[in-house]
Design an enzyme around this catalytic site. Structure first.
Site, PDB file in Angstrom:
ATOM      1  N   TYR A 124     -14.186   2.977   5.021  1.00  0.00           N
ATOM      2  CA  TYR A 124     -15.091   1.865   4.773  1.00  0.00           C
ATOM      3  C   TYR A 124     -16.469   2.121   5.376  1.00  0.00           C
ATOM      4  O   TYR A 124     -16.599   2.846   6.383  1.00  0.00           O
ATOM      5  CB  TYR A 124     -14.503   0.572   5.336  1.00  0.00           C
ATOM      6  CG  TYR A 124     -13.417  -0.021   4.469  1.00  0.00           C
ATOM      7  CD1 TYR A 124     -13.730  -0.550   3.214  1.00  0.00           C
ATOM      8  CD2 TYR A 124     -12.094  -0.045   4.882  1.00  0.00           C
ATOM      9  CE1 TYR A 124     -12.746  -1.092   2.402  1.00  0.00           C
ATOM     10  CE2 TYR A 124     -11.104  -0.592   4.082  1.00  0.00           C
ATOM     11  CZ  TYR A 124     -11.437  -1.112   2.840  1.00  0.00           C
ATOM     12  OH  TYR A 124     -10.452  -1.644   2.030  1.00  0.00           O
ATOM     13  N   CYS A 168       0.854  -1.203   0.000  1.00  0.00           N
ATOM     14  CA  CYS A 168       0.000   0.000   0.000  1.00  0.00           C
ATOM     15  C   CYS A 168       0.885   1.247   0.000  1.00  0.00           C
ATOM     16  O   CYS A 168       0.852   2.031  -0.932  1.00  0.00           O
ATOM     17  CB  CYS A 168      -0.934  -0.020   1.202  1.00  0.00           C
ATOM     18  SG  CYS A 168      -2.103  -1.392   1.188  1.00  0.00           S
ATOM     19  N   SER A 199      -3.149   3.269  -1.711  1.00  0.00           N
ATOM     20  CA  SER A 199      -4.438   2.992  -1.087  1.00  0.00           C
ATOM     21  C   SER A 199      -4.294   3.072   0.418  1.00  0.00           C
ATOM     22  O   SER A 199      -3.280   2.624   0.968  1.00  0.00           O
ATOM     23  CB  SER A 199      -4.907   1.588  -1.505  1.00  0.00           C
ATOM     24  OG  SER A 199      -6.056   1.208  -0.799  1.00  0.00           O
TER      25      SER A 199
END
EC number: 2.1.1.45
Length: 282
Positions: A226, A157, A184
């Site tokens: 999320y 990431c 990300s």
């Protein structure tokens, strides 16, 4: 108040108020119950942290600074891809029965390449260049190796670090700055964890090179919250903010490879309560 808090709150509000939802789209991550882990995302978040002013630890909730330092040493100093060399369990779900996470992270830093001066692995070359050609524009580590991706249990990431040296007027010592590129990021679970990790890496490398630790520029291509984290983030960003802690390194340690978590000195770290049981999308 902590600059890291201000940047975190601003980033989260930008994502929540103006971000793009992935709900209903094809997504890779899943929750433990098998449901797709949708998110609200923003493109191209860029935050700057000046370590000469303060250490960028979040105070809205505590960040485990020693554990963060241990992981960054696992990657860049121990150059390991095995969780048995790590003193936390954050990588357990990506490890095989032997503890390996595949050809990822520390494995890539340990790869040696040929130069006119000889063979170096990625971290050794950074330290060599900072000693011999500090104003080089080629002082980089990169863990996103396409030919090895199929043998990584998780694609990197935070994948690239670029070092850049400047000098302030009237300052005898050079200043070492860093750009962290991240493709990300799970903002709630990982944002400040990554920030303090690379701030500590910058401090350790600067100490080795005899330089001042300057700015950390953090570029996140896809910063996302999320769906099951949204209420947690909304509560978190409304919390009281506190002054940044004072964070330093054992002044007796000069060599990058000699640092351990025992050399981390944290003073006056006041933070809100920890958020426990954050669900992790895998």
């Amino acid at each position: 108040m902590s600059k890291a808090d201000e940047l975190f709150v601003s980033m989260c509000r930008t994502i929540l108020d103006h971000g793009t939802t992935t709900e209903g789209e094809v997504v890779r991550p899943r929750w433990d119950d098998g449901a797709p882990a949708y998110a609200i995302k923003a493109f191209g978040i860029t935050n700057r942290y000046d370590l000469r002013r303060e250490f960028p630890a979040l105070t809205l909730r505590p960040t485990a600074l020693k554990s963060a330092m241990d992981e960054v040493l696992w990657i860049y100093s121990r150059k390991s891809n095995n969780i048995n060399d790590l003193n936390s369990h954050i990588w357990d779900q990506w490890a095989d029965e032997s503890g390996s996470i595949g050809k990822a992270y520390g494995y890539q830093i340990a790869q040696r390449s040929c130069y006119a001066e000889g063979e170096f692995d990625q971290m050794d070359r950074v330290l060599y260049d900072l000693e011999h050609t500090p104003f080089s524009r080629r002082i980089i580590t990169n863990m996103y190796t396409f030919s090895d991706l199929h043998e990584m249990n998780l694609y990197p990431c935070a994948y690239s670090v670029t070092y850049n040296v400047t000098q302030e007027a009237g300052d005898e010592r050079l200043t070492l700055n860093m750009v962290l590129m991240q493709r990300s990021q799970d903002v709630l679970a990982a944002n400040n964890w990554n920030v303090v990790q690379y701030a500590l890496l910058l401090m350790m490398v600067a100490r080795h090179a005899g330089m001042v630790a300057g700015e950390l520029l953090h570029v996140i291509v896809d910063a996302h919250i999320y769906d099951r984290h949204v209420p947690l983030v909304r509560e978190l960003i409304e919390r009281p903010q506190h002054p940044a802690p004072r964070v330093s390194l054992n002044p007796e340690v000069r060599n990058f490879y000699d640092f351990t978590t025992d050399d981390l000195i944290v003073e006056d770290y006041v933070a809100g309560p920890q958020i426990k049981g954050i669900p992790v999308a895998v």
